[in-house]
Scaffold this motif. Structure first.
Motif, PDB file in Angstrom:
ATOM      1  N   GLU A 174       0.584  -1.265  -0.196  1.00  0.00           N
ATOM      2  CA  GLU A 174       0.108  -0.161   0.076  1.00  0.00           C
ATOM      3  C   GLU A 174       0.833   1.207   0.012  1.00  0.00           C
ATOM      4  N   GLN A 175       1.700   1.220   0.461  1.00  0.00           N
ATOM      5  CA  GLN A 175       3.237   2.074   0.474  1.00  0.00           C
ATOM      6  C   GLN A 175       3.481   2.754  -0.792  1.00  0.00           C
ATOM      7  N   GLU A 176       2.878   3.433  -1.332  1.00  0.00           N
ATOM      8  CA  GLU A 176       4.515   3.457  -2.535  1.00  0.00           C
ATOM      9  C   GLU A 176       4.986   3.572  -2.757  1.00  0.00           C
ATOM     10  N   GLY A 177       5.996   2.932  -4.197  1.00  0.00           N
ATOM     11  CA  GLY A 177       6.944   2.633  -4.137  1.00  0.00           C
ATOM     12  C   GLY A 177       8.265   1.729  -2.956  1.00  0.00           C
ATOM     13  N   TRP A 178       6.809   1.012  -2.925  1.00  0.00           N
ATOM     14  CA  TRP A 178       7.682  -0.320  -2.101  1.00  0.00           C
ATOM     15  C   TRP A 178       7.020  -1.569  -2.281  1.00  0.00           C
ATOM     16  N   VAL A 179       7.948  -2.580  -2.054  1.00  0.00           N
ATOM     17  CA  VAL A 179       6.984  -4.231  -2.428  1.00  0.00           C
ATOM     18  C   VAL A 179       7.744  -5.085  -1.119  1.00  0.00           C
ATOM     19  N   ALA A 180       7.041  -6.508  -1.379  1.00  0.00           N
ATOM     20  CA  ALA A 180       6.955  -7.501  -0.079  1.00  0.00           C
ATOM     21  C   ALA A 180       7.587  -8.449  -1.129  1.00  0.00           C
ATOM     22  N   VAL A 181       8.839  -9.014  -0.810  1.00  0.00           N
ATOM     23  CA  VAL A 181       9.550 -10.283  -1.162  1.00  0.00           C
ATOM     24  C   VAL A 181       8.749 -11.610  -0.545  1.00  0.00           C
ATOM     25  N   SER A 182       9.370 -12.513  -1.493  1.00  0.00           N
ATOM     26  CA  SER A 182       9.112 -13.917  -1.192  1.00  0.00           C
ATOM     27  C   SER A 182      10.059 -15.219  -1.133  1.00  0.00           C
ATOM     28  N   VAL A 183      10.803 -15.286  -1.234  1.00  0.00           N
ATOM     29  CA  VAL A 183      11.525 -15.895  -1.684  1.00  0.00           C
ATOM     30  C   VAL A 183      12.358 -16.923  -0.582  1.00  0.00           C
ATOM     31  N   MET A 184      12.441 -18.478  -1.601  1.00  0.00           N
ATOM     32  CA  MET A 184      13.307 -19.432  -0.909  1.00  0.00           C
ATOM     33  C   MET A 184      14.723 -19.066  -0.947  1.00  0.00           C
ATOM     34  N   VAL A 185      15.792 -19.678   0.622  1.00  0.00           N
ATOM     35  CA  VAL A 185      17.130 -19.235   0.837  1.00  0.00           C
ATOM     36  C   VAL A 185      17.913 -20.406   1.495  1.00  0.00           C
ATOM     37  N   GLU A 186      18.284 -20.486   0.941  1.00  0.00           N
ATOM     38  CA  GLU A 186      19.146 -21.425   1.365  1.00  0.00           C
ATOM     39  C   GLU A 186      19.441 -21.988   3.352  1.00  0.00           C
ATOM     40  N   LYS A 187      19.532 -22.895   3.627  1.00  0.00           N
ATOM     41  CA  LYS A 187      19.841 -22.087   5.314  1.00  0.00           C
ATOM     42  C   LYS A 187      21.122 -21.629   5.563  1.00  0.00           C
ATOM     43  N   LYS A 188      21.971 -22.864   4.984  1.00  0.00           N
ATOM     44  CA  LYS A 188      23.225 -22.347   4.989  1.00  0.00           C
ATOM     45  C   LYS A 188      23.896 -21.064   4.786  1.00  0.00           C
TER      46      LYS A 188
END
Length: 306
Positions: free
Chosen positions: A265-279
């Motif tokens: 909702e805040q203009e110019g901002w995004v949310a990212v969801s991503v898989m990351v290796e634990k190590k």
């Protein structure tokens, strides 16, 4: 009575079930049971019974010595199995079974070990022509024939079989060196031995025979196992970042395929969801923070499909 007659006599009504062999004891047993639970296989194994019918899938679990599983699978008596890579190579069944995936547990090394007190032996070549004791006859002969540069039948190294307590052979005067599985190395050091060569790096493997009776079900099990292994390897990382810095953040967290991007909702901002290796998680979070990411959250993945 051949192998198939023995198994079918023990399981009179399993013609419509896939036979799935797992080690009945030993170093792989507990981890195999945990894996079966995690992939949703429900069964009740009665005491002293080596057969268990799965209640929610057309599968019969067969509990066998790990050393025998590759042979049963290769002959077609068993459809699917878990055993060690070392067993597959030692039983010389690698051309008769299909390796579906490495499972990541039961990792150890098949090593040539020699008495640490004998300074003249610092390499496996120093044991050529001498006495070697092992329970891995085929792999040991192949390795020393390779070191001698001759066919197995022409090698001068004497390789003898023992089934247990291999590490005691040198101390008892039965051998000049041994070949055995080594995990931490504590047992070998306690016996006064040290590694002079690694024959094979091994771990548990999911295998099937070349002509499975239930290929679709076998693939379902493979996918379930792959999902569990993926869940153990990755976490789900979520964070917010200014769209102007999104390209930099995505370079830090490219994900397995691509990140999921959602406008805020805040203009110019995004949310990212991503898989990351634990190590690499700690370093990744530090880099994201330095790149301007906020509200960085990490969620455990219980299961997945890949």
């Amino acid at each position: 009575m051949d192998d198939s007659t023995y198994i079918n006599a023990s399981l009179p009504d399993t013609s419509d079930r896939m036979l799935f062999a797992v080690p009945k004891k030993g170093r792989l047993y507990d981890q195999c049971l945990s894996l079966l639970t995690n992939i949703g296989i429900e069964f009740n194994r009665k005491p002293r019974h080596d057969i268990a019918l799965v209640s929610n899938l057309p599968i019969a679990l067969v509990f066998l010595p790990a050393a025998d599983i590759a042979t049963y699978v290769a002959k077609g008596n068993i459809d699917l199995g878990i055993t060690g890579l070392d067993i597959i190579r030692e039983s010389q069944t690698e051309n008769d079974v299909a390796e579906l995936m490495r499972l990541g547990f039961g990792k150890c090394k098949l090593q040539v070990q020699a008495p640490a007190a004998i300074k003249e032996v610092r390499d496996a070549r120093d044991l050529v022509g001498k006495r070697i004791v092992t329970s891995f006859i085929n792999l040991t002969k192949q390795r020393f024939a390779e070191l001698e540069g001759v066919p197995v039948e022409e090698m001068t190294t004497q390789v003898r079989f023992v089934s247990g307590s291999v590490e005691a052979a040198c101390g008892l005067g039965l051998a000049d060196g041994i070949v055995d599985l080594v995990e931490s190395g504590d047992t070998m050091r306690a016996a006064g031995l040290h590694a002079v060569d690694t024959v094979l790096d091994t771990e548990s493997v999911l295998i099937t025979n070349r002509h499975p009776r239930f290929p679709k079900l076998a693939d379902t099990i493979r996918q379930r196992v792959a999902g569990i292994l993926m869940a153990r390897r990755y976490v789900l990382c979520q964070y917010n970042i200014a769209r102007s810095r999104l390209e930099l953040a995505c370079a830090i967290t490219p994900g397995r395929q691509a990140p999921t991007i959602t406008s805020l909702e805040q203009e110019g901002w995004v949310a990212v969801s991503v898989m990351v290796e634990k190590k690499s998680l700690a370093d990744t979070m530090d880099q994201l923070r330095d790149a301007g990411a906020t509200d960085i959250l990490v969620l455990q993945i219980a299961n997945a499909r890949v």
